[in-house]
Design a protein around this motif. Structure first.
Motif, PDB file in Angstrom:
ATOM      1  N   ARG A 228       0.994  -1.113   0.040  1.00  0.00           N
ATOM      2  CA  ARG A 228       0.105   0.003   0.074  1.00  0.00           C
ATOM      3  C   ARG A 228       0.943   1.194  -0.063  1.00  0.00           C
ATOM      4  O   ARG A 228       1.678   1.418   0.948  1.00  0.00           O
ATOM      5  CB  ARG A 228      -0.871  -0.033   1.121  1.00  0.00           C
TER       6      ARG A 228
ATOM      7  N   SER B 112       2.609   5.176  -0.545  1.00  0.00           N
ATOM      8  CA  SER B 112       2.362   6.367   0.318  1.00  0.00           C
ATOM      9  C   SER B 112       1.688   7.313  -0.545  1.00  0.00           C
ATOM     10  O   SER B 112       0.878   8.377  -0.211  1.00  0.00           O
ATOM     11  CB  SER B 112       3.630   7.003   0.841  1.00  0.00           C
TER      12      SER B 112
ATOM     13  N   GLY C 147      -4.380   4.312  -4.195  1.00  0.00           N
ATOM     14  CA  GLY C 147      -5.581   3.685  -4.050  1.00  0.00           C
ATOM     15  C   GLY C 147      -6.153   3.091  -5.373  1.00  0.00           C
ATOM     16  O   GLY C 147      -7.202   2.410  -5.302  1.00  0.00           O
TER      17      GLY C 147
ATOM     18  N   ASP D 120      -6.709  -0.046  -3.713  1.00  0.00           N
ATOM     19  CA  ASP D 120      -8.100  -0.501  -2.729  1.00  0.00           C
ATOM     20  C   ASP D 120      -9.077  -1.131  -3.610  1.00  0.00           C
ATOM     21  O   ASP D 120     -10.322  -1.287  -2.962  1.00  0.00           O
ATOM     22  CB  ASP D 120      -8.449   0.876  -2.425  1.00  0.00           C
TER      23      ASP D 120
ATOM     24  N   THR E 133       1.356   7.613   5.430  1.00  0.00           N
ATOM     25  CA  THR E 133       0.342   8.261   5.022  1.00  0.00           C
ATOM     26  C   THR E 133      -1.039   7.789   5.106  1.00  0.00           C
ATOM     27  O   THR E 133      -2.157   8.226   4.940  1.00  0.00           O
ATOM     28  CB  THR E 133       0.447   8.959   3.602  1.00  0.00           C
ATOM     29  N   TYR E 134      -0.970   6.117   5.291  1.00  0.00           N
ATOM     30  CA  TYR E 134      -2.063   5.177   5.580  1.00  0.00           C
ATOM     31  C   TYR E 134      -2.233   4.494   6.803  1.00  0.00           C
ATOM     32  O   TYR E 134      -1.967   3.424   6.571  1.00  0.00           O
ATOM     33  CB  TYR E 134      -2.325   4.702   4.132  1.00  0.00           C
TER      34      TYR E 134
ATOM     35  N   GLU F  59      -4.546   1.575   7.162  1.00  0.00           N
ATOM     36  CA  GLU F  59      -4.057   0.658   6.029  1.00  0.00           C
ATOM     37  C   GLU F  59      -2.800  -0.244   6.692  1.00  0.00           C
ATOM     38  O   GLU F  59      -2.818  -1.474   6.603  1.00  0.00           O
ATOM     39  CB  GLU F  59      -3.938   0.840   4.745  1.00  0.00           C
TER      40      GLU F  59
END
Ligand SMILES: O=C(O)c1cc(=O)[nH]c(=O)n1[C@@H]1O[C@H](COP(=O)(O)O)[C@@H](O)[C@H]1O
Length: 277
Positions: free
Chosen positions: A152, A154, A159, A163, A196-197, A200
């Protein structure tokens, strides 16, 4: 190698992303008024070796990114090799992550493996999962080296594919599950999740157990350190390799840039430790 760094409370990967335009004026001036690629690569090498020397006892890892060297052509590639050799000599206990984000069909990957592990001497490399485990075999089969799989990322648009729902869960989770359950037979895999997630990141940590997670995105990309640590640490408070590139290497713009990089590495390490209790 990582275990010893974590034992010492070290979690910061010093990202070596040397951008010519942001090098200290003293180094740029020494390269001349209209510097050749050769002169620029020389300045980049001096910049990186100074950063390495200043942070060797604090770094959990060093992560040179291929793009910042390859842009200067052959002299840049030679500078990357020299940076790698310098790290080996000056910081033999610090793992080197070659951030090249490779991933092709198997026979081509065999060439990337030779370059990264045998020519450059990297301890680990970042790869894309898109072509599947069969294609990544040349990396995964090198039990003596790490394969770090993008899960995942940054960036704001990460996404778009990562995602998408696949079999009832987002693709990034399916990738993390494949890596943990099927690709890690040699115990040499790690995954990448951006700071940054954090939600996740927590989801991936729950899937991968104590596997190392490379976590870029603190500093210049704005990832929150407390949320990163809470989501990214494993059950024993380890497992995190938190990368900062611009935030460390451009912490100072003057001739004292290496001291500033050291101070920022120390500060970020302390911040991570303060939340990792
Ligand atoms: O694989 C990586 O290291 C990586 C993955 C990702 O999702 N996001 C990301 O920023 N990176 C890399 O991590 C570094 C981040 O640099 P800074 O934003 O300057 O700290 C760059 O070398 C990126 O290429």
């Amino acid at each position: 190698m990582l275990d010893a760094r974590w034992d010492a409370g070290l979690f910061v990967s010093v990202g070596l992303d040397p951008d010519w335009d942001r090098l200290p004026a003293s180094l740029r001036a020494a390269a001349g008024a209209e510097p050749s690629d050769d002169a620029k690569a020389g300045a980049v090498l001096r910049f990186c070796t100074a950063i390495v020397d200043a942070t060797a006892d604090l770094a959990c890892a060093f992560k040179p990114n291929a793009a910042f060297f390859e842009r200067f052509g052959a002299p840049g590639v030679a500078a990357l090799g020299a940076v790698m050799r310098h790290i080996r000599a000056a910081a033999p206990d610090v793992p080197v992550i070659y951030d090249a984000k490779r991933g092709d069909i198997g026979s081509t990957n065999a060439g990337y493996v030779e370059d990264a592990f045998d020519r450059l001497g990297a301890d680990a490399i970042t790869v894309h999962p898109y072509l599947g485990a069969e294609s990544l075999r040349p990396f995964l089969d090198r039990a003596d080296r790490g394969t770090i799989v993008l899960v995942r990322t940054s960036n704001p648009g990460g996404g778009e594919f990562q995602d998408l729902a696949v079999g009832g869960e987002p693709l990034y989770r399916a990738v993390a599950r494949r890596v943990a359950d099927h690709w890690n037979g040699n115990r040499n895999c790690a995954v990448v999740v951006g700071a940054t997630y954090p939600a996740e990141l927590a989801a991936v940590r729950a899937i991968v157990g104590d596997m190392p997670i490379l976590i870029p995105g603190v500093g210049a990309q704005g990832g929150d350190v407390r949320l990163t640590v809470e989501a990214g640490r494993d059950a024993r408070g380890r497992g995190m390799v938190v990368n900062a590139s611009r935030g460390i290497i451009y912490a100072g713009a003057g001739a004292d840039f290496a001291d500033a990089a050291r101070a920022e590495t120390l500060r970020l390490t302390g911040e991570i430790q303060s939340f990792n209790r």
